[in-house]
Write a protein that holds these residues in place. Structure first.
Motif, mmCIF file in Angstrom:
data_model
loop_
_atom_site.group_PDB
_atom_site.id
_atom_site.type_symbol
_atom_site.label_atom_id
_atom_site.label_comp_id
_atom_site.label_asym_id
_atom_site.label_seq_id
_atom_site.Cartn_x
_atom_site.Cartn_y
_atom_site.Cartn_z
ATOM 1 N N ILE A 168 0.836 -1.213 0.000
ATOM 2 C CA ILE A 168 0.000 0.000 0.000
ATOM 3 C C ILE A 168 0.869 1.261 0.000
ATOM 4 O O ILE A 168 0.664 2.168 -0.810
ATOM 5 N N VAL A 169 1.862 1.290 0.882
ATOM 6 C CA VAL A 169 2.685 2.508 0.954
ATOM 7 C C VAL A 169 3.512 2.679 -0.325
ATOM 8 O O VAL A 169 3.723 3.804 -0.798
ATOM 9 N N ASP A 170 3.932 1.571 -0.921
ATOM 10 C CA ASP A 170 4.697 1.661 -2.173
ATOM 11 C C ASP A 170 3.802 2.125 -3.332
ATOM 12 O O ASP A 170 4.258 2.864 -4.210
ATOM 13 N N ILE A 171 2.551 1.684 -3.334
ATOM 14 C CA ILE A 171 1.621 2.152 -4.382
ATOM 15 C C ILE A 171 1.395 3.662 -4.208
ATOM 16 O O ILE A 171 1.428 4.426 -5.177
ATOM 17 N N CYS A 172 1.207 4.093 -2.964
ATOM 18 C CA CYS A 172 1.023 5.535 -2.705
ATOM 19 C C CYS A 172 2.245 6.323 -3.171
ATOM 20 O O CYS A 172 2.113 7.367 -3.821
ATOM 21 N N ALA A 173 3.426 5.832 -2.838
ATOM 22 C CA ALA A 173 4.658 6.545 -3.222
ATOM 23 C C ALA A 173 4.815 6.592 -4.736
ATOM 24 O O ALA A 173 5.183 7.627 -5.300
ATOM 25 N N SER A 174 4.503 5.475 -5.396
ATOM 26 C CA SER A 174 4.662 5.411 -6.860
ATOM 27 C C SER A 174 3.657 6.335 -7.535
ATOM 28 O O SER A 174 3.985 7.042 -8.496
ATOM 29 N N PHE A 175 2.426 6.345 -7.034
ATOM 30 C CA PHE A 175 1.398 7.249 -7.579
ATOM 31 C C PHE A 175 1.825 8.699 -7.386
ATOM 32 O O PHE A 175 1.819 9.502 -8.318
ATOM 33 N N GLN A 176 2.205 9.027 -6.157
ATOM 34 C CA GLN A 176 2.539 10.423 -5.852
ATOM 35 C C GLN A 176 3.693 10.916 -6.713
ATOM 36 O O GLN A 176 3.674 12.047 -7.208
ATOM 37 N N GLU A 177 4.693 10.067 -6.897
ATOM 38 C CA GLU A 177 5.859 10.454 -7.689
ATOM 39 C C GLU A 177 5.436 10.875 -9.100
ATOM 40 O O GLU A 177 5.813 11.941 -9.592
ATOM 41 N N VAL A 178 4.637 10.035 -9.746
ATOM 42 C CA VAL A 178 4.243 10.299 -11.130
ATOM 43 C C VAL A 178 3.243 11.465 -11.214
ATOM 44 O O VAL A 178 3.333 12.315 -12.104
ATOM 45 N N ALA A 179 2.318 11.506 -10.262
ATOM 46 C CA ALA A 179 1.315 12.590 -10.258
ATOM 47 C C ALA A 179 2.019 13.944 -10.135
ATOM 48 O O ALA A 179 1.681 14.905 -10.825
ATOM 49 N N GLN A 180 3.010 14.002 -9.267
ATOM 50 C CA GLN A 180 3.713 15.272 -9.065
ATOM 51 C C GLN A 180 4.651 15.579 -10.225
ATOM 52 O O GLN A 180 4.784 16.726 -10.649
ATOM 53 N N GLN A 181 5.289 14.524 -10.735
ATOM 54 C CA GLN A 181 6.243 14.733 -11.818
ATOM 55 C C GLN A 181 5.554 15.309 -13.053
ATOM 56 O O GLN A 181 6.110 16.181 -13.731
#
Ligand code: KG4
Ligand code: ZN
Length: 353
Positions: A242-255
């Motif tokens: 779950i935390v890795d999915i959140c981190a991966s989503f956030q990275e791309v959303a912000q990028q």
């Protein structure tokens, strides 16, 4: 100038009093717990709850500012964008106050409020002044816009999302992970614990414009969740996943947002500040990245002074009215003012000199 401001655009009943740009009170009565069970804001319910609360919120706002109604110089209210039954309540209250007190009434665009929030002063802390022209990046639950501000009231939208807003994407990922509503903040917190281990697509990277899209990313996250769940016989994600999915989503959303901001700043070297408002401006990881972008372009980056000024609140509406009046905005009559649910920042009906 003491302005009483009202915002009932969505699910917060908010009334604030500002003295010029200084926030004297900023009362926010959230309805979130009533809408939670529906997984989103129900417009008619929002309208009814605003109706029930607005008078008390006005009273509390005056009390916290230690002022009485006769001390006020003007009334300001959000007339759009927002949910029609919700906007309606604030507008009716503002009209009643302006008429009863014989004070001028100002109609404010909610998104102009999110810009003004970055320049509102809380306590003794200094805030920068606006340096025109600047780039405003508005990232909320309903909007994602890149706006060139030539003067307060002269707004040009140079890029925007073609589908979901950034905050909405956070909220939808939260929902898919069963984290509740509105879960944007929770996704951000969990992302801090995770690693970017999953590959997710950056939409619109190759598009030559400054527009964004978040619905593809949302669907990619949905597929990713299904795929990872499929690896477990019980069908549940582990906390690490779950935390890795959140981190991966956030990275791309912000990028994807940062890419377009970079592009806008490179194309317009005349821009003097990078101003970031809306609920997602509360995100600390994003703030850090934006400061780096600002440094690279030799720009100051301006955020709202606190989280309350990032998410919906009426102090930002009061500040926007003040900046608008400074720029020549005229008061409106009670007959002129009506809700405009899809109001654009480029609409100058009430702001043109
Ligand atoms: O500006 P706002 O109150 O609402 C609109 O005017 O739409 O923004 C609310 C949005 C929600 O989508 C919420 O999930 C998101 O801002 N949000 C965050 C964070 N805090 C609030 N998103 C990412 N990281 C945060 N820390
Ligand atoms: Zn908002």
């Amino acid at each position: 100038m003491k302005i009483l401001a009202i915002d009932t655009s969505c699910d917060e009943t908010s009334v604030a009093i500002v003295e010029d740009t200084k926030v004297l009170s900023n009362v926010i009565s959230s309805q979130v717990r009533y809408h939670k069970k529906y997984g989103g804001v129900v417009p008619m319910l929002a309208g009814r709850l605003h109706e029930e609360r607005i008078e008390n919120v006005v009273e509390l706002s005056l009390k916290r500012a230690a002022l009485s109604r006769s001390d006020l110089d003007a009334i300001a209210v959000t007339y759009g964008p927002g949910l029609a039954p919700a906007l309606q309540v604030g507008i009716a209250k503002a009209k009643a106050l302006a008429s009863a007190l014989q004070k001028p009434l100002y109609g404010v665009n909610h998104m102009a409020g999110h810009i003004a929030a970055c320049f509102a002063q809380i306590g003794a802390k200094d805030v920068p002044s606006m340096q025109f022209p600047f780039l405003a990046v508005l990232i909320s639950g309903g909007h994602t816009e890149l706006v060139v501000v030539e003067s307060f009231g002269e707004f040009q939208i140079i890029g925007q999302t073609l589908d979901d807003a950034l905050g909405e994407a956070y909220d939808k990922v939260a929902k898919m992970l069963g984290l509740g509503y509105p879960g944007g903040k929770l996704v951000a917190e969990l992302a801090d614990e995770g690693e970017v281990v999953y590959d997710l697509p950056i939409a619109m990277r190759q598009s030559g414009d400054l527009n964004l899209s978040y619905s593809g990313l949302k669907n990619a996250v949905r597929l990713l969740i299904e795929e990872v769940k499929g690896k477990h016989t019980d069908g549940f994600l582990t906390r690490q996943e779950i935390v890795d999915i959140c981190a991966s989503f956030q990275e791309v959303a912000q990028q994807s947002l940062l890419l377009k901001i970079e592009r806008a700043l490179s194309a317009r070297p005349e821009l003097k500040q990078l101003v970031v408002g809306g609920g997602v401006a509360a995100n600390l990881v994003l703030r850090r990245k934006l400061r780096t972008v600002g440094d690279a372009h030799d720009l100051t980056v301006v955020f709202p002074a606190n989280t309350k000024l990032c998410t919906d609140n009426a102090a930002m509406i009061g500040a926007a009215a003040y900046f608008g009046i400074q720029a020549g905005q005229m008061p409106v009559t009670t007959e002129q003012l009506d809700r405009v649910p899809y109001l654009s920042l480029e609409d100058t009906s009430f702001t043109k000199k």
